[in-house]
Design a protein around this motif. Structure first.
Motif, PDB file in Angstrom:
ATOM      1  N   GLY A  28       0.823  -1.196   0.000  1.00 30.49           N
ATOM      2  CA  GLY A  28       0.000   0.000   0.000  1.00 30.49           C
ATOM      3  C   GLY A  28       0.855   1.243   0.000  1.00 30.49           C
ATOM      4  O   GLY A  28       0.374   2.355   0.124  1.00 30.49           O
ATOM      5  N   GLU A  61      -1.937   0.222   4.171  1.00 34.60           N
ATOM      6  CA  GLU A  61      -3.272   0.814   4.214  1.00 34.60           C
ATOM      7  C   GLU A  61      -4.010   0.359   5.477  1.00 34.60           C
ATOM      8  O   GLU A  61      -3.709  -0.698   6.034  1.00 34.60           O
ATOM      9  N   ARG A  98      -3.909   5.579   3.653  1.00 36.81           N
ATOM     10  CA  ARG A  98      -2.624   4.958   3.342  1.00 36.81           C
ATOM     11  C   ARG A  98      -1.503   5.710   4.048  1.00 36.81           C
ATOM     12  O   ARG A  98      -1.484   6.939   4.079  1.00 36.81           O
ATOM     13  N   LYS A 100       2.280   6.199   3.446  1.00 41.40           N
ATOM     14  CA  LYS A 100       3.130   5.985   2.268  1.00 41.40           C
ATOM     15  C   LYS A 100       4.577   5.657   2.605  1.00 41.40           C
ATOM     16  O   LYS A 100       5.279   5.037   1.804  1.00 41.40           O
TER      17      LYS A 100
END
Length: 365
Positions: A28, A61, A98, A100
């Motif tokens: 994710g 996520e 999410r 990152k």
């Protein structure tokens, strides 16, 4: 059949692209060749024989917020939260978010011993210890009136208490989570640790110690689960036995009574706050983090938005209110879920129910 060098290069590049795309889809986030493995650990050396353990959290996520069914349970007889207030609305609806970038997070909240090392090294004075400073502490003269919160209140502002003595009525040792520290105090601790680790070569390039963002904290709390479960272990309260420090059948210090209102149906061993990681492996979530629900509320970097948490760091220009997450040792079950969040009075506010957990990652503010 002969295969040209150009064809082999194209096949190799295509395979590499597929591998990268699969890595991104799996996490994710952004896949990196030098990414530490999930659950990897490292030690931050605070000096003086004091260290702090961190656990690596990969990108991924998660579901921020809570469902209508979860909010309804929180205010049920079992959940015990007060119905008819706006508190559950602060969680926002369950929605996919999410994280990152991977980051490192303290396995536990910062402890009294770790915070003492910071104070001893710098001479730092917390907001509660300053002239005219106060902190919210348990009122040991409090007597519940018919189970309702009426004067004298259980918590009150005190000008002679601090992280050194939080008025819990129990012996506080170096392995208890530090409390009665403010957002300002926590940021000062992180700034100092960044400097210490930078000097001794323990700070990865492009990173700093800081409070986690609200999204990082909420993601880390769920321990890798992508559903909107009530707690990091699932939806069933009784599965939490032996996992968290919360209101249960434990007598208050020097009293023959426990906390009023809803509570879990067992003793967790502590009416007040427990030492960090007291419950061992059973008290750690899927990322290996201890005490993510209950224990003490944990501050995050973001400012409070009553509509819910954000994927990106959220700041306001006027009257900032730090966000705290996760519930505390005397909370009813409905107030110690993954989605629970509150906004505090301001950056200098502190409370004997509030602590913090550090993060090592890319700078955010």
């Amino acid at each position: 059949m002969r295969v040209s060098r150009d064809s082999l290069v194209k096949v190799s590049l295509a395979s590499l692209c597929i591998a990268i795309v699969c890595g991104v889809m799996a996490t994710g986030g952004v896949a990196r060749a030098d990414e530490p493995e999930k659950g990897a650990t490292k030690q931050a050396d605070l000096g003086g024989g004091v260290a702090l353990e961190l656990v690596y959290i990969p990108p991924g996520e998660f579901m921020m917020g809570s469902t209508p069914a979860e909010k309804e349970w929180a205010t049920s007889e079992e959940g015990g939260a007060l119905p008819g207030t706006a508190r559950e609305s602060f969680e926002g609806e369950s929605r996919l978010m999410r994280v990152k970038d991977g980051f490192w997070m303290g396995r536990t909240e910062v402890t009294v011993g770790q915070f003492r090392r910071f104070v001893d090294a710098t001479g730092f004075v917390t907001d509660a210890e300053k002239q005219d400073g106060t902190t919210q502490c348990f009122n040991r003269n409090w007597v519940p009136m018919g189970g309702e919160w009426k004067p004298p209140f259980a918590w009150m502002s005190m000008d002679n208490k601090s992280w050194r003595d939080s008025n819990h009525g129990i012996r506080q040792n170096d392995n208890h989570p530090v409390v009665c520290v403010s957002y300002n105090d926590m940021k000062a601790f992180c700034k100092w640790l960044t400097k210490v680790e930078g000097t001794n070569g323990g700070l990865p390039n492009g990173t700093e110690y800081r409070l986690p963002t609200e999204a990082e904290w909420a993601y880390a709390c769920r321990g890798g689960r992508r559903d909107s479960s009530f707690f990091w272990w699932g939806n069933h309260l009784n599965d939490g036995k032996g996992r968290l420090n919360i209101s249960g059948f434990d007598l208050l210090p020097g009293e023959a009574r426990s906390w009023p209102r809803a509570k879990v149906s067992w003793s967790d061993g502590f009416a007040m706050v427990s030492p960090v990681d007291y419950y061992g492996e059973r008290g750690r979530n899927g990322f290996g983090l201890a005490d993510m629900c209950g224990g003490v509320w944990e501050f995050v970097l973001d400012h409070f938005d009553p509509k819910g948490g954000h994927e990106e760091l959220y700041f306001v220009d006027k009257d900032p209110r730090p966000v705290c997450r996760g519930g505390n040792y005397f909370d009813v079950p409905g107030n110690a879920r993954c989605a629970v969040r509150l906004g505090l009075h301001g950056p200098s506010y502190s409370d004997s129910r509030d602590g913090f957990r550090i993060c090592l990652g890319v700078p955010r503010d």
